[in-house]
Structures are given as C-alpha cells and as structure tokens.
Design an enzyme around this catalytic site. Structure first.
Site, PDB file in Angstrom:
ATOM      1  CG  ASN A   7       3.138  28.603  -5.106  1.00 30.66           C
ATOM      2  OD1 ASN A   7       2.638  29.729  -5.050  1.00 30.66           O
ATOM      3  ND2 ASN A   7       4.382  28.345  -4.742  1.00 30.66           N
ATOM      4  CD1 TRP A   8      -1.563  29.505  -9.774  1.00 29.37           C
ATOM      5  CD2 TRP A   8      -2.865  31.324  -9.881  1.00 29.37           C
ATOM      6  NE1 TRP A   8      -2.761  29.143 -10.337  1.00 29.37           N
ATOM      7  CE2 TRP A   8      -3.579  30.228 -10.407  1.00 29.37           C
ATOM      8  CE3 TRP A   8      -3.482  32.583  -9.837  1.00 29.37           C
ATOM      9  CZ2 TRP A   8      -4.880  30.359 -10.901  1.00 29.37           C
ATOM     10  CZ3 TRP A   8      -4.778  32.710 -10.316  1.00 29.37           C
ATOM     11  CH2 TRP A   8      -5.459  31.607 -10.845  1.00 29.37           C
ATOM     12  CE  LYS A   9       6.641  29.010  -7.493  1.00 33.82           C
ATOM     13  NZ  LYS A   9       7.973  28.475  -7.693  1.00 33.82           N
ATOM     14  CG  HIS A  93       7.297  28.254  -1.678  1.00 37.65           C
ATOM     15  ND1 HIS A  93       8.343  28.802  -2.383  1.00 37.65           N
ATOM     16  CD2 HIS A  93       6.749  27.316  -2.477  1.00 37.65           C
ATOM     17  CE1 HIS A  93       8.409  28.209  -3.564  1.00 37.65           C
ATOM     18  NE2 HIS A  93       7.453  27.312  -3.651  1.00 37.65           N
ATOM     19  CD  GLU A  95       9.631  30.654  -5.247  1.00 38.79           C
ATOM     20  OE1 GLU A  95       8.536  31.231  -5.166  1.00 38.79           O
ATOM     21  OE2 GLU A  95       9.866  29.756  -6.087  1.00 38.79           O
ATOM     22  CD  GLU A 163       7.055  22.987  -3.143  1.00 36.22           C
ATOM     23  OE1 GLU A 163       6.450  22.905  -4.216  1.00 36.22           O
ATOM     24  OE2 GLU A 163       7.239  24.061  -2.555  1.00 36.22           O
ATOM     25  N   GLY A 169      11.142  24.959 -10.141  1.00 36.35           N
ATOM     26  CA  GLY A 169      11.304  25.881 -11.263  1.00 36.35           C
ATOM     27  C   GLY A 169      12.494  25.565 -12.156  1.00 36.35           C
ATOM     28  CB  SER A 209      10.114  20.312 -12.167  1.00 34.31           C
ATOM     29  OG  SER A 209      10.966  21.442 -12.072  1.00 34.31           O
ATOM     30  N   GLY A 230       3.914  24.621  -9.363  1.00 40.78           N
ATOM     31  CA  GLY A 230       4.191  26.031  -9.627  1.00 40.78           C
ATOM     32  C   GLY A 230       3.916  26.362 -11.082  1.00 40.78           C
TER      33      GLY A 230
HETATM   34  P1  PGA Z   1       7.510  24.437  -9.959  1.00 42.16           P
HETATM   35  O1  PGA Z   1       7.272  25.143  -8.530  1.00 42.16           O
HETATM   36  O2  PGA Z   1       6.366  23.475 -10.165  1.00 42.16           O
HETATM   37  O3  PGA Z   1       7.487  25.569 -10.946  1.00 42.16           O
HETATM   38  O4  PGA Z   1       8.818  23.736  -9.896  1.00 42.16           O
HETATM   39  C1  PGA Z   1       6.821  24.435  -7.409  1.00 42.16           C
HETATM   40  C2  PGA Z   1       6.678  25.363  -6.239  1.00 42.16           C
HETATM   41  O5  PGA Z   1       7.460  26.325  -6.148  1.00 42.16           O
HETATM   42  O6  PGA Z   1       5.803  25.170  -5.367  1.00 42.16           O
END
Ligand code: PGA
Length: 248
Positions: A7-9, A93, A95, A163, A169, A209, A230
């Site tokens: 997931n590149w956001k 997600h 976010e 998640e 993150g 993470s 991510g």
């Molecule tokens: P992260 O993000 O691997 O940077 O913790 C995971 C995600 O948001 O899907």
C-alpha cells in the site's frame, strides 16, 4: 495462495511508479505459491498498469466510491477502475476510517459495488490501542467485519486485512501470536457469516509495520495468508525481501 500487497498511500509520481516496477520485478525469486500486488495512488494507476502488463505484479486501487457515476466531486468510480484493468480495491483502510470519517455502512456499500463489477474488495479492519488495552479487540474487529460484509456476496471474491491501528506506521508490529489470535478469531467470524468454505477461501492478510526482519515469523502463522505492507513497500529491494519470504 499467499498474498503480498504494497500500500503506497500518497507516495510516488507516475514516473517514480514506473521506475519502481522496473527495479522490483527482477528481484522476485519465488512465484508459484504467491500473488504480488501494489496499490499506487489513483493518479498513477495508468502508468502502473502499463508497466506491469504481462508480469506477475498486479495493480490495485486504494479507494473508490460506491456509485459508478454521479455528482461526487473528487471521487473515483469503481466502474472506471474495473475498465482500466484494476482487479482489487482496498476498502476501509484505517486512514480512510479515521482521517476521512468513512463509516462501516459506507464501506459495506463499497464492498458490494466492487464485487458487483467482478473485482475483489480487500476490506481492512483493526482495533485501536485504546480498544486493545480495554480488552475490546475481538468485539471491535467482529463488528467491523460483520458490518463491512453486510451487503457482500459470500460467493464472490473477497480479501480481509487485519491491521491493528497501533501497529500502522509505528514500527510496533503485532507479535506473531497476537496476529494469529486475531486472524483465527476472524476466520471463525467468517465461518459464521458464510460457512466453512467461505472462511477457508478468504485470504486474511496482516498489516502493520511488516518488515523484512519480521515477515518470516509472521508468515509461518497458520491463519496469516499474506501481508499488506505500507512503509516497507516503498523501496523495491525492501519489498522484494518481504515478497521472497519462505512460506510453510
Ligand atoms: P505500515 O502500513 O506497513 O507502514 O505500518 C501498513 C498499512 O497502512 O497498510
């Protein structure tokens, strides 16, 4: 099939996307038993789809609306995604849930819209730190799963990503046991919703993470069927190390 998804956001331009894909593909050393996916920003889907044609790397979208068209300024149509060649779409997600206030009833409509077009929704869910500390993890993720699948067709394609919000993150990964406990619990909820075959076929990915240093141990857990990565998916070499992890 084990699923490794990045997931590149809101990172990378179309040019950076093409450069990444060119660097990433030759680094893959394993293939038959797994599926590779990247979720670039919507603005880069065209370049990503072009650069991945006839390769084992698939392209997904990070979000879409639940209507195929209409007066929805700034939104992305699921029908357009499907016509472009996108096969998987993230839904809910953390976010999207927290920063953009997407609620379970809207997410349920998105899951349905994506399935109706023959694409696969990848429904994301997970508890906050406060939920976990209050002992509410199972209650919260069960509710998210039930409500997110309220309009879903259990005979159509679907994937889940567990998640925990406190692990996204933060560098604070769930222990393999914490992740396995949540995944096996979710598998049971899936069975209640759609029966045993549905529960077994639905891939449950872990996210939060994931790094080359912890991927191996997580991948060896019985109910972890893949990763949603991510930060560590943004560098081709780092993501390739996760993609090449050995699976029991
Ligand atoms: P992260 O993000 O691997 O940077 O913790 C995971 C995600 O948001 O899907």
């Amino acid at each position: 099939m084990f699923v490794i998804a990045g997931n590149w956001k809101m990172y990378k331009t179309p040019q950076e996307t093409q450069k990444y894909i060119k660097e990433f593909l030759p680094l893959l050393t394993r293939g038959q038993d797994r599926r590779f996916l990247i979720f670039p920003p919507a603005t880069n889907l065209d370049s990503a789809l072009a650069a991945t044609q006839d390769t084992p790397l698939e392209v997904g979208a990070q979000n879409c609306h639940f209507q195929n068209e209409g007066a929805f300024t700034g939104e992305t149509s699921p029908r357009t995604l499907s016509q472009m060649g996108v096969r998987v779409v993230l839904v809910g997600h953390s976010e999207r849930r927290t920063l953009f206030k997407e609620a379970d009833d809207v997410l349920a409509k998105k899951v349905k819209a994506i399935q109706d077009l023959g694409m696969t929704p990848l429904l994301c869910l997970g508890e906050s730190l406060a939920d976990r500390e209050a002992g509410n993890t199972q209650r919260v993720i069960e509710k998210q799963l039930h409500e997110g699948l309220r309009l879903a067709d259990t005979g159509s394609r679907l994937m889940i990503a567990y998640e925990p919000v406190w692990a996204i993150g933060t560098g604070k990964v769930a222990t393999p046991q914490q992740a396995e406990d949540a995944h096996s619990f979710l598998r049971g909820v899936l069975q209640n919703i759609g029966g045993i075959e549905f529960a077994q076929q639905t891939r449950i990915l872990y996210g939060g993470s994931v790094k080359p240093s912890n991927a191996q141990e997580l991948a060896s857990q019985k109910n972890i069927n893949g990763f949603l990565v991510g930060g560590a998916s943004l560098e081709p070499a780092e993501f390739a190390q996760i993609a090449n992890v050995s699976i029991m």
